[in-house]
Design an enzyme around this catalytic site. Structure first.
Site, PDB file in Angstrom:
ATOM      1  N   ASP A  26       6.059 -65.886 -25.246  1.00 52.24           N
ATOM      2  CA  ASP A  26       7.242 -65.813 -26.103  1.00 52.24           C
ATOM      3  C   ASP A  26       7.828 -64.414 -25.952  1.00 52.24           C
ATOM      4  OD1 ASP A  26       9.148 -66.522 -28.099  1.00 52.24           O
ATOM      5  OD2 ASP A  26       7.964 -65.540 -29.638  1.00 52.24           O
ATOM      6  N   SER A  27       8.994 -64.202 -26.548  1.00 52.41           N
ATOM      7  CA  SER A  27       9.606 -62.873 -26.507  1.00 52.41           C
ATOM      8  C   SER A  27       8.809 -61.854 -27.326  1.00 52.41           C
ATOM      9  CB  SER A  27      11.030 -62.958 -27.073  1.00 52.41           C
ATOM     10  OG  SER A  27      10.976 -63.461 -28.395  1.00 52.41           O
ATOM     11  N   GLY A  59      17.055 -64.546 -28.154  1.00 43.89           N
ATOM     12  CA  GLY A  59      17.967 -65.498 -28.778  1.00 43.89           C
ATOM     13  C   GLY A  59      19.454 -65.251 -28.603  1.00 43.89           C
ATOM     14  N   CYS A  89       8.397 -70.644 -27.091  1.00 46.87           N
ATOM     15  CA  CYS A  89       9.677 -70.047 -27.454  1.00 46.87           C
ATOM     16  C   CYS A  89      10.722 -71.148 -27.333  1.00 46.87           C
ATOM     17  CB  CYS A  89       9.980 -68.905 -26.483  1.00 46.87           C
ATOM     18  SG  CYS A  89      11.640 -68.242 -26.634  1.00 46.87           S
ATOM     19  N   THR A  91      13.928 -70.817 -27.492  1.00 49.00           N
ATOM     20  CA  THR A  91      15.073 -70.369 -26.692  1.00 49.00           C
ATOM     21  C   THR A  91      14.790 -70.619 -25.214  1.00 49.00           C
ATOM     22  OG1 THR A  91      15.442 -68.669 -28.370  1.00 49.00           O
ATOM     23  CG2 THR A  91      16.596 -68.404 -26.278  1.00 49.00           C
ATOM     24  N   GLU A 168      10.045 -59.803 -37.013  1.00 50.60           N
ATOM     25  CA  GLU A 168       9.379 -58.791 -36.176  1.00 50.60           C
ATOM     26  C   GLU A 168       9.043 -57.553 -37.023  1.00 50.60           C
ATOM     27  OE1 GLU A 168       8.527 -58.612 -32.691  1.00 50.60           O
ATOM     28  OE2 GLU A 168       8.891 -60.744 -32.506  1.00 50.60           O
ATOM     29  N   CYS A 200      12.515 -72.266 -34.001  1.00 48.15           N
ATOM     30  CA  CYS A 200      12.188 -70.973 -33.393  1.00 48.15           C
ATOM     31  C   CYS A 200      10.749 -70.698 -33.805  1.00 48.15           C
ATOM     32  CB  CYS A 200      13.116 -69.888 -33.940  1.00 48.15           C
ATOM     33  SG  CYS A 200      12.619 -68.203 -33.471  1.00 48.15           S
ATOM     34  N   HIS A 202       9.208 -68.131 -34.296  1.00 51.83           N
ATOM     35  CA  HIS A 202       9.033 -67.072 -35.297  1.00 51.83           C
ATOM     36  C   HIS A 202       9.081 -67.653 -36.729  1.00 51.83           C
ATOM     37  CE1 HIS A 202       9.907 -64.233 -32.047  1.00 51.83           C
ATOM     38  NE2 HIS A 202       9.703 -63.218 -32.862  1.00 51.83           N
TER      39      HIS A 202
HETATM   40  N1  DGL Z   1      10.466 -67.203 -30.817  1.00 47.94           N
HETATM   41  C1  DGL Z   1      11.569 -67.469 -30.000  1.00 47.94           C
HETATM   42  C2  DGL Z   1      12.155 -68.823 -30.159  1.00 47.94           C
HETATM   43  O1  DGL Z   1      11.397 -69.721 -30.485  1.00 47.94           O
HETATM   44  C3  DGL Z   1      12.451 -66.353 -29.537  1.00 47.94           C
HETATM   45  C4  DGL Z   1      13.235 -65.638 -30.551  1.00 47.94           C
HETATM   46  C5  DGL Z   1      14.000 -64.500 -29.934  1.00 47.94           C
HETATM   47  O2  DGL Z   1      13.437 -63.755 -29.149  1.00 47.94           O
HETATM   48  O3  DGL Z   1      15.208 -64.392 -30.235  1.00 47.94           O
HETATM   49  O4  DGL Z   1      13.311 -69.064 -29.941  1.00 47.94           O
END
Ligand code: DGL
Length: 284
Positions: A26-27, A59, A89, A91, A168, A200, A202
């Site tokens: 993931d990011s 994102g 992720c 995205t 974050e 997402c 997160h």
């Molecule tokens: N956790 C990620 C997602 O599911 C990436 C969020 C991001 O880096 O903007 O989209």
């Protein structure tokens, strides 16, 4: 936890697929919600996690950029002998998986399809809400996936670009997060949704705050849990790569830049035990 330097190899040299790691990326910290779910469902598996902390957030980036990042990380994981790759992720699942999966030498599994299937199963009134990054919502990938499963469903989608930075920073129960969440969710709730996809990885970290605002009448669909279930099914169907008889439980993490917030979330919020932590430059 052991911190390793640039020279230390991350993987053992065994070619045995059963003891090879599941690669996850993931990011940033979001994909750890998928790791937590994978560890609950597959406690015998070794996981190698890449958090692209040098380039978070994904994102707001273009499909070309997110695809390039995802290709670079997948190549790194394959070089580390990952037996399958979980794109933890949404995205990257929306923008890169359709391009990368067909030519990947190991199965590449995104979080989007399992989330769409779970949402369609959950809705009773056929009104589903989806929240995600600007790129995920802009791609309409969830809407297409949900409506290809059930064309009678109405999908309301809202991009929530402020949530990833708040997460974050570890501001899960903060007043500011509550105000931002209400701004995003209230118009969607007014449309009478009974199911909300946390589109997402997160967002499960804000599950409690989101459920409080939505109330008990809205079922939250957690893409992390549903993706872990899909990985479990895939491994069960491929006994030669299933580690069930090997018990190689461990979590190795590679970050592309240092991140204090990452470790705070991993250890304090998700209660993950990290076996090794390394820093690598991936891509240019
Ligand atoms: N956790 C990620 C997602 O599911 C990436 C969020 C991001 O880096 O903007 O989209």
């Amino acid at each position: 936890m052991i911190a390793t330097d640039e020279q230390t190899p991350l993987s053992n040299t065994s070619c045995d697929q059963a003891v090879a790691p599941i690669g996850v990326f993931d990011s940033g910290v979001g994909g750890l919600t998928v790791v937590a779910a994978l560890q609950r469902m597959l406690p015998h598996e070794r996981i190698l996690y890449i958090g692209d902390t040098a380039r978070v957030p994904y994102g707001g980036k273009s499909a070309e950029t997110v695809t390039r990042y995802s290709r670079e990380i997948s190549d790194f994981l394959i070089a580390e002998r990952a037996k399958l790759i979980v794109v933890a992720c949404n995205t990257a699942s929306a923008l890169a998986v359709p391009t990368l999966a067909p030519s990947s030498s190991v199965p590449l599994l995104g979080v989007l399809q399992p989330g769409a299937v779970a949402a369609v199963k959950s809705t009773i009134n056929k009104r589903i809400g989806v929240i995600g990054t600007k790129a995920t919502i802009g791609s309409s990938a969830y809407e297409k996936a949900i409506r290809s499963l059930d064309s009678d469903v109405t999908v309301s989608s809202v991009a929530c670009p402020l949530l990833v930075p708040l997460i974050e920073e570890g501001l899960f129960d903060d007043e500011v997060t509550g105000i931002v969440l209400r701004r995003y969710l209230e118009p969607m709730l007014a449309q009478g949704i009974d199911t909300l996809v946390l589109g997402c990885t997160h967002y499960p970290l804000l599950k409690r705050a989101i459920q409080n605002i939505c109330g008990p009448g809205v079922t939250l669909v957690n893409s992390a849990e549903n993706c872990a279930l899909a990985v479990k099914d895939l491994l069960a169907s491929q006994t030669e790569v299933d580690s069930i008889n090997h018990n190689d439980h461990r979590l190795d993490i590679v970050l592309t830049d240092s991140s204090e917030g990452f470790l705070r979330v991993a250890v304090k919020s998700l209660n993950l035990t990290i076996d090794t932590l390394a820093f690598r430059q991936i891509g240019k």
